[in-house]
Design a protein around this motif. Structure first.
Motif, PDB file in Angstrom:
ATOM      1  N   THR A 249       6.131 -18.328  31.836  1.00 20.81           N
ATOM      2  CA  THR A 249       5.282 -17.854  30.563  1.00 20.81           C
ATOM      3  C   THR A 249       5.122 -18.663  29.694  1.00 20.81           C
ATOM      4  O   THR A 249       3.823 -18.903  29.129  1.00 20.81           O
ATOM      5  CB  THR A 249       5.928 -16.493  30.339  1.00 20.81           C
ATOM      6  OG1 THR A 249       6.126 -15.689  31.579  1.00 20.81           O
ATOM      7  CG2 THR A 249       5.150 -15.746  29.298  1.00 20.81           C
ATOM      8  N   GLU A 250       6.128 -19.455  29.394  1.00 20.08           N
ATOM      9  CA  GLU A 250       5.892 -20.510  28.204  1.00 20.08           C
ATOM     10  C   GLU A 250       4.835 -21.485  28.540  1.00 20.08           C
ATOM     11  O   GLU A 250       3.988 -21.978  27.818  1.00 20.08           O
ATOM     12  CB  GLU A 250       7.383 -20.978  27.739  1.00 20.08           C
ATOM     13  CG  GLU A 250       8.190 -20.067  26.914  1.00 20.08           C
ATOM     14  CD  GLU A 250       9.777 -20.593  26.782  1.00 20.08           C
ATOM     15  OE1 GLU A 250      10.223 -20.104  26.047  1.00 20.08           O
ATOM     16  OE2 GLU A 250       9.898 -21.787  27.006  1.00 20.08           O
ATOM     17  N   LYS A 251       4.964 -22.008  29.927  1.00 26.68           N
ATOM     18  CA  LYS A 251       3.968 -22.882  30.278  1.00 26.68           C
ATOM     19  C   LYS A 251       2.631 -22.559  30.432  1.00 26.68           C
ATOM     20  O   LYS A 251       1.635 -23.313  29.617  1.00 26.68           O
ATOM     21  CB  LYS A 251       4.252 -23.505  31.838  1.00 26.68           C
ATOM     22  CG  LYS A 251       5.768 -23.936  31.847  1.00 26.68           C
ATOM     23  CD  LYS A 251       5.999 -25.125  31.070  1.00 26.68           C
ATOM     24  CE  LYS A 251       7.381 -25.729  31.338  1.00 26.68           C
ATOM     25  NZ  LYS A 251       8.531 -25.238  30.836  1.00 26.68           N
ATOM     26  N   ALA A 252       2.462 -21.297  30.616  1.00 28.12           N
ATOM     27  CA  ALA A 252       0.866 -20.737  30.283  1.00 28.12           C
ATOM     28  C   ALA A 252       0.530 -20.406  29.003  1.00 28.12           C
ATOM     29  O   ALA A 252      -0.533 -20.768  28.667  1.00 28.12           O
ATOM     30  CB  ALA A 252       1.221 -19.088  31.059  1.00 28.12           C
ATOM     31  N   ILE A 253       1.435 -20.375  28.243  1.00 29.79           N
ATOM     32  CA  ILE A 253       1.115 -20.587  26.631  1.00 29.79           C
ATOM     33  C   ILE A 253       0.862 -22.084  26.401  1.00 29.79           C
ATOM     34  O   ILE A 253      -0.300 -22.080  25.411  1.00 29.79           O
ATOM     35  CB  ILE A 253       2.288 -19.923  25.715  1.00 29.79           C
ATOM     36  CG1 ILE A 253       2.654 -18.588  26.134  1.00 29.79           C
ATOM     37  CG2 ILE A 253       1.852 -20.380  24.276  1.00 29.79           C
ATOM     38  CD1 ILE A 253       3.848 -18.158  25.361  1.00 29.79           C
ATOM     39  N   TYR A 254       1.517 -22.921  26.746  1.00 30.11           N
ATOM     40  CA  TYR A 254       1.086 -24.481  26.428  1.00 30.11           C
ATOM     41  C   TYR A 254      -0.187 -24.785  26.829  1.00 30.11           C
ATOM     42  O   TYR A 254      -0.863 -25.540  26.225  1.00 30.11           O
ATOM     43  CB  TYR A 254       2.362 -25.405  27.019  1.00 30.11           C
ATOM     44  CG  TYR A 254       3.560 -24.951  26.638  1.00 30.11           C
ATOM     45  CD1 TYR A 254       3.891 -24.438  25.460  1.00 30.11           C
ATOM     46  CD2 TYR A 254       4.787 -25.553  27.494  1.00 30.11           C
ATOM     47  CE1 TYR A 254       5.236 -23.839  25.164  1.00 30.11           C
ATOM     48  CE2 TYR A 254       5.961 -25.281  27.137  1.00 30.11           C
ATOM     49  CZ  TYR A 254       6.269 -24.645  25.793  1.00 30.11           C
ATOM     50  OH  TYR A 254       7.669 -24.334  25.675  1.00 30.11           O
ATOM     51  N   ALA A 255      -0.621 -24.130  27.922  1.00 32.55           N
ATOM     52  CA  ALA A 255      -1.768 -24.515  28.582  1.00 32.55           C
ATOM     53  C   ALA A 255      -3.161 -23.883  27.766  1.00 32.55           C
ATOM     54  O   ALA A 255      -4.100 -24.563  27.573  1.00 32.55           O
ATOM     55  CB  ALA A 255      -1.905 -23.624  29.992  1.00 32.55           C
TER      56      ALA A 255
END
Length: 272
Positions: A249-255
């Protein structure tokens, strides 16, 4: 609570607080930051107000403002993706290099570089309480006293609440109700956005990486080759009901952030 350590470190400093390693706290001490500032290693903007949310750990409680600003930062992941990358020289050309937890550089310079400007260590525990009963905080305070040129900062409770709010704004979910803890990477990314004009992220996979049939199988940490592999760790944490990190989920936020900020991803590259 997250701890920031600002350092031109080339080697680990040994001290009587070696046991802190057991708590995932790096013993990389920051002995030469004053010398670096004098040589203008870091860019400080004209307003010179410093960054809010990062409180100096010191006996005097003075000079608490974190005032590091950099035009171009390298944020180096601890992922096994870095193994064989050969990115070390490129990483070290960035004005500031940010690392996490106790990820070493010695012996891995070819892939991860050797310079460290800031190290972010995340440790959420009552051991960081500041009423005289926090073992970790007291140890860090002793280190600050013994090495007065070292600069150690703790993320304030207000900044932690800010990070929780960011998570909720981006996902629509209350972080505490999901039973998750924000990862060291999340706090590090927030810091990088605060202190860097542009960010080059190394060794961080995107949120879809582990669902691809041909993804590479690498260790969770580049310095722990015999431990659980990265994607397996991410999936376990993502589905843990309480106490895990929501890495995917955090990686989707970074995107999302990468579409709004100067942010590039390498080893592997991201298709935004």
């Amino acid at each position: 609570m997250s701890i920031l350590r600002i350092s031109p470190v080339k080697r680990l400093v040994k001290s009587q607080f070696r046991w802190l390693c057991l708590l995932s706290l790096s013993l990389t001490l920051l002995l030469w930051i004053g010398h670096m500032v004098k040589r203008n290693t870091f860019h400080v903007p004209l307003h010179n107000r410093g960054l809010s949310g990062y409180a100096r750990i010191s006996e005097s409680r003075k000079d608490q403002v974190l005032d590091i600003y950099c035009d171009r930062c390298a944020l180096v992941s601890s992922s096994g993706q870095m193994l064989g990358s050969g990115a070390g020289e490129e990483i070290d050309t960035n004005e500031c290099v940010i690392r996490m937890n106790n990820a070493p550089t010695v012996g891995y310079e070819t892939d991860v570089g050797g310079r460290t400007s800031v190290r972010v260590v995340s440790h959420t525990s009552r051991n960081m309480r500041q009423d005289g009963k926090g073992r970790v905080f007291n140890a860090l305070l002793k280190i600050a006293k013994k090495y007065p040129e070292a600069k150690l900062y703790a993320v304030t409770s207000e900044k932690i609440q800010y990070c929780d709010n960011v998570f909720q704004n981006e996902t629509g979910k209350n972080r505490m109700k999901t039973g998750a803890f924000l990862s060291t990477g999340f706090f590090t990314m927030i810091l990088a956005l605060d202190m860097c004009d542009s960010i080059n992220v190394y060794g961080m996979i995107d949120n879809n990486y582990c669902s691809r049939a041909n993804h590479s199988v690498v260790p969770y940490h580049y310095y722990e080759s015999k431990r659980i592999n990265e994607c397996r760790m991410y999936k376990v944490h993502e589905n843990t009901k309480r106490g895990g990190h929501r890495f995917i989920t955090e990686k989707a936020i970074y995107a999302k952030w990468a579409t709004r900020h100067k942010m590039e991803f390498y080893h592997p590259s991201w298709k935004l």
